[in-house]
Design a protein around this motif. Structure first.
Motif, PDB file in Angstrom:
ATOM      1  N   LEU A  98       0.810  -1.224   0.000  1.00 53.93           N
ATOM      2  CA  LEU A  98       0.000   0.000   0.000  1.00 53.93           C
ATOM      3  C   LEU A  98       0.840   1.270   0.000  1.00 53.93           C
ATOM      4  O   LEU A  98       1.704   1.466   0.858  1.00 53.93           O
ATOM      5  N   THR A  99       0.562   2.143  -0.962  1.00 53.32           N
ATOM      6  CA  THR A  99       1.078   3.511  -0.913  1.00 53.32           C
ATOM      7  C   THR A  99       0.283   4.259   0.155  1.00 53.32           C
ATOM      8  O   THR A  99      -0.944   4.190   0.182  1.00 53.32           O
ATOM      9  N   THR A 100       0.967   4.949   1.039  1.00 57.04           N
ATOM     10  CA  THR A 100       0.267   5.563   2.172  1.00 57.04           C
ATOM     11  C   THR A 100       1.080   6.718   2.742  1.00 57.04           C
ATOM     12  O   THR A 100       2.269   6.871   2.437  1.00 57.04           O
ATOM     13  N   VAL A 101       0.429   7.516   3.549  1.00 45.97           N
ATOM     14  CA  VAL A 101       1.099   8.613   4.256  1.00 45.97           C
ATOM     15  C   VAL A 101       1.497   8.105   5.636  1.00 45.97           C
ATOM     16  O   VAL A 101       0.634   7.715   6.424  1.00 45.97           O
ATOM     17  N   ARG A 102       2.775   8.092   5.897  1.00 44.79           N
ATOM     18  CA  ARG A 102       3.258   7.561   7.184  1.00 44.79           C
ATOM     19  C   ARG A 102       2.995   8.550   8.313  1.00 44.79           C
ATOM     20  O   ARG A 102       3.387   9.713   8.247  1.00 44.79           O
TER      21      ARG A 102
END
Length: 366
Positions: A316-320
């Protein structure tokens, strides 16, 4: 909640608070309350609580008088730490709405590491969104050796704030649902920049129909992430379409229904920015049910970067969101207050970063 953002689904407030220690005095082994001890000592309940919790900001003569009364009424015998426990300084309470949340482990780890480094232990409590459990926790503070608290609750009601103040208990909030009252220390994430970065990424890949599934609209984090999304659209000269915005509750099932609804539109989105990683996985599930592939047919970006974001397929591409760092900062705020210092700022927002993986790609050719 099955697994929600920190503080989500907690009670909307417990209403009025009782006087500190105004119960039966069970913690002291008799029927004398802390309010009665305060009256006998000629001091406030807050001062009695500070002595009970080993706070340093009490004059030595007053401390000695209050300690004698606490000893007489059986409080100190109950509250002295065992020789093998808490020798370095006592306990900090960590109170969270849901231990089942994937957030919980990271937050607890960050707080625990900071506190243990200073010789303090930590007690974890869960309220499960029930005002009764929050009330029980508050009532127990007057009769335990808690020296401070880290609260992962959606809000701190005025009554709860006043009760903590009366008890002289330093505390800090993590990710409150809305901005707390002035002077209340809290730590949050940079939600608006996160929403901006996620949407910019999708626009940069060529997407023009981008949907967003967020949390409750009354929550600060939900609004800020959607505002970041809108700002990215405006920056790129793309129209904002209210039909592509859905508000859920940061949990799986509502997000799944919203994703099915969005993907069933006559002109469906080619990408979804989900308000958290759980909502992103629900979007995966909805896409699979409709025979769509991620990212070939639909790009998905989440928010948080919980451990499972790197395990799912596609990754998953995500905002950490640096959850452990947020909890460590909240713990340091409490430690500063315990030491008689004021934090440099009572509002701290920890910056996240976009983590690009495999769930985002160019839009499909239609």
């Amino acid at each position: 909640m099955a697994a929600a953002e920190p503080g989500h689904e907690a009670d909307g407030g417990t209403g009025g608070g009782t006087d500190a220690g105004a119960g039966s005095g069970a913690g002291g082994g008799g029927t004398t309350t802390l309010a009665e001890i305060a009256r006998q000592a000629g001091v406030s309940v807050s001062t009695v609580s500070k002595v009970l919790h080993d706070r340093s900001d009490v004059a030595s003569r007053t401390r000695a008088k209050v300690q004698r009364l606490l000893e007489q009424h059986g409080y100190l015998a109950r509250h002295r730490p065992a020789a093998t426990a808490l020798a370095a300084g006592g306990l900090i309470d960590f109170v969270i709405n849901e231990l089942a949340s994937p957030w919980a482990g990271e937050l607890i780890r960050g707080a625990e590491e900071s506190l243990h480094a200073e010789g303090l232990g930590m007690v974890v409590s869960a309220t499960h969104g029930r005002s009764r459990l929050t009330r029980q926790w508050l009532d127990s503070l007057a009769t335990r050796r808690t020296r401070g608290a880290i609260l992962v609750l959606p809000e701190l009601t005025p009554a709860q704030h006043e009760e903590l103040r009366r008890l002289g208990l330093p505390f800090a909030l993590i990710a409150p649902a809305d901005e707390p009252a002035p002077g209340v220390p809290w730590v949050g994430a940079t939600n608006w920049p996160g929403g901006l970065a996620a949407t910019r990424h999708l626009i940069g890949l060529g997407h023009r129909r981008i949907a967003v599934i967020s949390g409750p609209p009354e929550r600060l984090a939900s609004r800020a992430r959607v505002d970041g999304y809108r700002s990215a659209l405006d920056e790129a000269g793309l129209p904002f379409d209210p039909a592509l915005v859905r508000y859920g509750d940061f949990t799986h099932e509502p997000a799944h229904r919203h994703a099915l609804d969005l993907l069933g539109l006559p002109d469906p989105p080619t990408a979804v920015f989900a308000g958290n990683d759980q909502q992103a996985l629900s979007t995966y599930r909805a896409a699979a049910a409709l025979g769509l592939r991620v990212p070939a047919d639909l790009s998905v970006v989440g928010f948080d970067d919980l451990p499972f974001a790197d395990w799912v397929t596609p990754r998953l591409t995500t905002v950490r969101t640096p959850l452990a760092d947020m909890a460590a900062l909240a713990a340091r705020m409490v430690l500063q207050l315990l030491g008689g210092e004021q934090p440099a700022s009572t509002r701290v927002e920890v910056a996240g970063e976009l983590v690009v993986r495999e769930s985002s790609g160019p839009p499909p050719v239609r």
